[in-house]
Design a protein around this motif. Structure first.
Motif, mmCIF file in Angstrom:
data_model
loop_
_atom_site.group_PDB
_atom_site.id
_atom_site.type_symbol
_atom_site.label_atom_id
_atom_site.label_comp_id
_atom_site.label_asym_id
_atom_site.label_seq_id
_atom_site.Cartn_x
_atom_site.Cartn_y
_atom_site.Cartn_z
ATOM 1 N N LEU A 182 -36.366 2.486 -48.891
ATOM 2 C CA LEU A 182 -37.958 2.743 -48.653
ATOM 3 C C LEU A 182 -38.415 1.492 -47.719
ATOM 4 O O LEU A 182 -39.668 1.278 -46.495
ATOM 5 C CB LEU A 182 -38.555 1.951 -50.173
ATOM 6 C CG LEU A 182 -40.497 2.350 -50.572
ATOM 7 C CD1 LEU A 182 -40.737 3.862 -49.414
ATOM 8 C CD2 LEU A 182 -40.630 2.151 -51.915
ATOM 9 N N GLY A 183 -38.415 -0.321 -47.666
ATOM 10 C CA GLY A 183 -38.505 -1.174 -46.438
ATOM 11 C C GLY A 183 -38.875 -0.602 -45.661
ATOM 12 O O GLY A 183 -39.096 -1.038 -44.754
ATOM 13 N N TRP A 184 -36.650 0.380 -45.503
ATOM 14 C CA TRP A 184 -35.943 0.863 -44.104
ATOM 15 C C TRP A 184 -37.079 1.361 -43.345
ATOM 16 O O TRP A 184 -37.590 1.005 -42.398
ATOM 17 C CB TRP A 184 -34.867 0.960 -43.926
ATOM 18 C CG TRP A 184 -34.268 1.837 -42.564
ATOM 19 C CD1 TRP A 184 -34.026 2.620 -42.348
ATOM 20 C CD2 TRP A 184 -33.872 0.505 -41.800
ATOM 21 N NE1 TRP A 184 -33.627 2.844 -40.997
ATOM 22 C CE2 TRP A 184 -33.269 0.996 -40.775
ATOM 23 C CE3 TRP A 184 -34.052 -1.560 -42.347
ATOM 24 C CZ2 TRP A 184 -32.564 0.331 -39.514
ATOM 25 C CZ3 TRP A 184 -32.683 -1.353 -40.733
ATOM 26 C CH2 TRP A 184 -32.773 -0.847 -39.461
ATOM 27 N N PHE A 185 -37.598 2.510 -44.089
ATOM 28 C CA PHE A 185 -38.665 4.152 -44.371
ATOM 29 C C PHE A 185 -40.015 2.985 -43.142
ATOM 30 O O PHE A 185 -40.360 3.621 -42.204
ATOM 31 C CB PHE A 185 -38.480 4.447 -45.499
ATOM 32 C CG PHE A 185 -39.867 5.887 -44.966
ATOM 33 C CD1 PHE A 185 -39.418 6.389 -43.504
ATOM 34 C CD2 PHE A 185 -40.414 6.107 -46.042
ATOM 35 C CE1 PHE A 185 -40.731 7.529 -43.809
ATOM 36 C CE2 PHE A 185 -41.660 7.150 -45.587
ATOM 37 C CZ PHE A 185 -41.909 8.155 -44.265
ATOM 38 N N ARG B 154 -35.518 7.978 -41.688
ATOM 39 C CA ARG B 154 -36.341 7.828 -41.434
ATOM 40 C C ARG B 154 -36.828 9.082 -40.163
ATOM 41 O O ARG B 154 -35.958 9.638 -40.246
ATOM 42 C CB ARG B 154 -36.578 6.592 -39.930
ATOM 43 C CG ARG B 154 -35.086 6.565 -39.030
ATOM 44 C CD ARG B 154 -34.779 5.261 -38.787
ATOM 45 N NE ARG B 154 -33.411 5.260 -37.714
ATOM 46 C CZ ARG B 154 -32.795 6.236 -36.182
ATOM 47 N NH1 ARG B 154 -34.286 6.411 -35.913
ATOM 48 N NH2 ARG B 154 -31.796 5.745 -36.216
ATOM 49 N N LEU B 155 -38.132 9.151 -39.525
ATOM 50 C CA LEU B 155 -37.991 10.384 -38.939
ATOM 51 C C LEU B 155 -36.781 10.740 -38.268
ATOM 52 O O LEU B 155 -36.309 11.803 -37.380
ATOM 53 C CB LEU B 155 -39.457 10.723 -38.151
ATOM 54 C CG LEU B 155 -40.202 11.184 -38.783
ATOM 55 C CD1 LEU B 155 -41.706 11.581 -38.073
ATOM 56 C CD2 LEU B 155 -40.047 12.792 -39.750
ATOM 57 N N GLY B 156 -36.315 9.851 -37.833
ATOM 58 C CA GLY B 156 -35.426 9.914 -36.398
ATOM 59 C C GLY B 156 -34.060 10.175 -36.970
ATOM 60 O O GLY B 156 -32.998 10.956 -36.654
ATOM 61 N N ASN B 157 -33.360 10.585 -38.694
ATOM 62 C CA ASN B 157 -33.053 11.305 -38.725
ATOM 63 C C ASN B 157 -32.858 12.531 -39.895
ATOM 64 O O ASN B 157 -32.491 12.424 -40.735
ATOM 65 C CB ASN B 157 -32.139 10.179 -39.637
ATOM 66 C CG ASN B 157 -31.216 9.417 -39.062
ATOM 67 O OD1 ASN B 157 -31.002 9.377 -37.839
ATOM 68 N ND2 ASN B 157 -31.440 8.071 -39.650
#
Length: 324
Positions: free
Chosen positions: A231-234, A202-205
């Motif tokens: 993908l589902g998490w993103f 994600r953008l936080g990482n």
């Protein structure tokens, strides 16, 4: 031995190794980097060079999120590949183990959760840009020297793992959780060919400068498995409404469909994405419920965890809606 003494000894080891790497150059003091949730993370300068140091916390075993050597291995394996990662400068396997990596430029900001944020147009451009980064990450050759890929993680195994976490959360904190787990278990999709998984993409990482990604960081839970797990998490982080009392609206962020399109770049959509979108919400509910339980049991005092119940309930409800 006190924690302060152990940290002081770690700092001396780090400074000694970096001094050998940069003969005749002054090594600065280790400074704690805020925001980390696993291991110890520091920054240190050596002349004009800057490094990030990750170390096993004093008194803890080098396993799971604290296995910094495993993180160093995946970063080393990805050096020179299309996946943007910091370079590894030093690895010290003596316990407590640590490694130093290049300090990559950029900032890691999750638009719907972090304050202060970034301009909405920048947030939108970054989310679309890192969809391509995730595609490149998933295209990594699992035979890459040094990767030492573990046994592939299947959808059923991921569901079983997080079901255990969910079941450890008191029932009153996970309304509808049992029905959700049952529905996920009744319709586990078939597997896609395994790929390299970041585990918390994600953008936080992902460090970014303006709209450009500069490095994917925080590889504590990397694995190999079905690409739809990442993908589902993103996709979960595209909408602030997934996080009642926690998230805030950011105008113009890409929809889940737009992000999926940017990732696919013209390829057909993978099957059963709704199952993996629901799985991601179940995982988030389980994580938040686990953290809230630890706070209420006095194992990790953090009053901010009391904001989580509405989001836990919303994650479960949304997952059930996605499954129809």
């Amino acid at each position: 031995m006190s924690t302060a003494t152990e940290v002081s000894e770690l700092a001396a080891r780090v400074r000694d190794r970096l001094a050998h790497l940069h003969p005749g150059v002054d090594v600065g003091e280790l400074k704690t980097l805020p925001g980390g949730h696993s291991g110890l993370t520091y920054s240190v300068t050596v002349g004009d060079a800057a490094y990030v140091v990750k170390a096993v916390p004093p008194g803890q075993r080098p396993v799971g999120r604290n296995d910094v050597l495993r993180q160093a291995r995946v970063l080393g394996a990805l050096a020179g590949t299309p996946v943007l990662v910091p370079g590894v400068a030093v690895v010290d396997e003596a316990q407590p183990a640590w490694f130093a990596m290049d300090f990559a430029d950029g900032e890691a900001v999750e638009p719907v959760l972090d304050e202060p944020g970034v301009p909405p147009a920048t947030a939108r451009a970054r989310m679309l840009a890192i969809a391509s980064v995730l595609r490149q990450l998933h295209a990594t050759d699992l035979r890459t020297p040094g990767l030492d890929a573990p046994e592939p993680l299947a959808a059923a195994g991921e569901l079983e793992r997080w079901s255990r976490t969910m079941h450890a959360v008191p029932a009153e904190l996970r309304p509808g959780g049992e029905e959700l787990l049952a529905r996920l278990g009744d319709d586990v999709p078939g597997e896609l060919p395994p790929v390299l998984l970041h585990g918390d993409f994600r953008l936080g990482n992902v460090l970014c400068t303006r709209a450009r990604a500069t490095a994917v960081v925080d590889w504590e839970i990397w694995s190999v498995g079905d690409p739809r797990i990442d993908l589902g998490w993103f996709l979960l982080f595209a909408d602030h409404r997934n996080f009642p009392r926690l998230g805030h609206a950011v105008p113009g962020l890409p929809t889940e469909a737009e992000l999926l399109g940017a990732y696919l770049e013209g390829r057909p959509a993978p099957p059963a994405m709704d199952w993996f979108r629901a799985l991601a919400r179940m995982k988030m509910a389980a994580i938040m419920g686990h953290n809230l339980r630890r706070h209420r049991e006095g194992k990790h005092h953090d009053p901010d965890q009391e904001r989580l119940p509405p989001t836990i309930a919303a994650m479960i409800a949304a997952a059930r809606d996605i499954l129809g």
